[in-house]
Design an enzyme around this catalytic site. Structure first.
Site, mmCIF file in Angstrom:
data_model
loop_
_atom_site.group_PDB
_atom_site.id
_atom_site.type_symbol
_atom_site.label_atom_id
_atom_site.label_comp_id
_atom_site.label_asym_id
_atom_site.label_seq_id
_atom_site.Cartn_x
_atom_site.Cartn_y
_atom_site.Cartn_z
ATOM 1 N N ASP A 121 0.852 -1.189 0.000
ATOM 2 C CA ASP A 121 0.000 0.000 0.000
ATOM 3 C C ASP A 121 0.887 1.237 0.000
ATOM 4 O O ASP A 121 1.859 1.294 0.744
ATOM 5 C CB ASP A 121 -0.927 0.034 1.229
ATOM 6 C CG ASP A 121 -1.955 1.147 1.083
ATOM 7 O OD1 ASP A 121 -2.927 0.941 0.327
ATOM 8 O OD2 ASP A 121 -1.763 2.230 1.667
HETATM 9 N N1 LIG Z 1 2.454 3.727 -12.591
HETATM 10 C C1 LIG Z 1 2.520 4.372 -11.397
HETATM 11 N N2 LIG Z 1 1.611 4.061 -10.443
HETATM 12 C C2 LIG Z 1 1.737 4.726 -9.267
HETATM 13 C C3 LIG Z 1 2.700 5.694 -9.008
HETATM 14 N N3 LIG Z 1 2.518 6.156 -7.733
HETATM 15 C C4 LIG Z 1 1.470 5.479 -7.213
HETATM 16 N N4 LIG Z 1 1.014 4.619 -8.141
HETATM 17 C C5 LIG Z 1 -0.101 3.677 -8.013
HETATM 18 C C6 LIG Z 1 0.359 2.333 -7.504
HETATM 19 C C7 LIG Z 1 -0.911 1.784 -6.926
HETATM 20 O O1 LIG Z 1 -1.666 1.182 -7.969
HETATM 21 C C8 LIG Z 1 -1.640 3.034 -6.446
HETATM 22 C C9 LIG Z 1 -1.496 3.164 -4.942
HETATM 23 O O2 LIG Z 1 -2.712 2.843 -4.364
HETATM 24 P P1 LIG Z 1 -2.822 1.506 -3.461
HETATM 25 O O3 LIG Z 1 -1.520 1.260 -2.775
HETATM 26 O O4 LIG Z 1 -4.046 1.634 -2.642
HETATM 27 O O5 LIG Z 1 -2.978 0.336 -4.520
HETATM 28 P P2 LIG Z 1 -4.226 0.081 -5.466
HETATM 29 O O6 LIG Z 1 -5.481 0.621 -4.875
HETATM 30 O O7 LIG Z 1 -3.876 0.548 -6.849
HETATM 31 O O8 LIG Z 1 -4.297 -1.488 -5.549
HETATM 32 P P3 LIG Z 1 -4.453 -2.473 -4.295
HETATM 33 O O9 LIG Z 1 -5.084 -1.701 -3.179
HETATM 34 O O10 LIG Z 1 -3.062 -2.920 -3.961
HETATM 35 O O11 LIG Z 1 -5.321 -3.588 -4.826
HETATM 36 O O12 LIG Z 1 -1.004 4.157 -7.034
HETATM 37 C C10 LIG Z 1 3.631 5.996 -10.055
HETATM 38 O O13 LIG Z 1 4.540 6.822 -9.935
HETATM 39 N N5 LIG Z 1 3.499 5.306 -11.219
#
Ligand SMILES: Nc1nc2c(ncn2[C@H]2C[C@H](O)[C@@H](COP(=O)(O)OP(=O)(O)OP(=O)(O)O)O2)c(=O)[nH]1
Length: 195
Positions: A69
């Protein structure tokens, strides 16, 4: 071969792992992130990473489960994804010209052995100084709404990041050197997982 599972919907995390020789199965955790509270940004992202890995590992009989996260820490406050375009604009007008830390909690659960290894990766991010019009155009792209901290390094956001100090993968969403140390803690050489 040990089954490797990524408990994340993040395309960025999957891309980093695949480019680095791993081919994890993706099982999205479905954890309600708003239901988790903690005393500091570090504790919050670690608690969320462990909640995600734990939720998925409880559905499996074997394997290694990775949960992550990411939050942006600025003035001691944790910022996840902005909930609206207006919030994304507000954040960028606050962030520009300043320095924050992108924190990513990492948790690996060894379902077979029962062990857990976890740690927080921290990367300093120096924000550029986009104009109000540039911020408006960036928010209108929709990208900031999908990512923690409302910015990316490897997308349109890259125009507005002056630099980082630390692991860049940690900003994308998963730090390979840190993850390798967690695997080693669980007795798994990362080279044994390479495709
Ligand atoms: N491609 C890219 N993605 C980034 C960057 N900074 C943050 N992110 C994305 C990665 C994660 O998908 C998201 C962070 O949000 P979370 O940690 O809550 O993950 P997310 O909700 O996407 O998926 P999850 O909760 O792990 O199922 O932001 C960046 O510099 N480049």
């Amino acid at each position: 071969m040990t089954e490797l599972v990524l408990a994340s919907a993040s395309p960025a995390r999957l891309g980093v792992l695949r480019a680095a020789g791993l081919d994890p199965k993706v099982i999205v955790s479905g954890v309600d992130e708003d239901a988790v509270t903690a005393g500091s940004p570090e504790e919050l992202c670690l608690a969320l990473a462990e909640a995600k890995a734990g939720a998925v590992s409880r559905t499996l009989n074997e394997g290694l489960v990775i949960g992550c996260d990411s939050v942006l820490e600025l003035d001691g406050v944790a910022y996840g994804k902005p909930g609206s375009p207006e919030e994304a604009v507000r954040r960028w007008r606050m962030m520009r010209g300043r320095t924050g830390r992108l924190l990513t909690g990492h948790c690996v659960k060894d379902v077979t052995g029962g062990g857990t290894a976890k740690a927080v990766g921290s990367t300093v991010v120096r924000f550029g100084t986009p104009t109000d019009d540039e911020i408006a155009a960036y928010v209108a792209s929709g990208e900031p709404l999908r990512v923690a901290g409302a910015f990316t390094l490897d997308g349109l956001g890259g125009w507005f990041i002056d630099g980082i100090d630390g692991d860049h993968g940690n900003v994308l969403g998963i730090s390979l050197p840190l993850l390798g140390r967690l695997f080693a803690e669980l007795g798994v050489p990362v080279t044994s997982l390479w495709r």
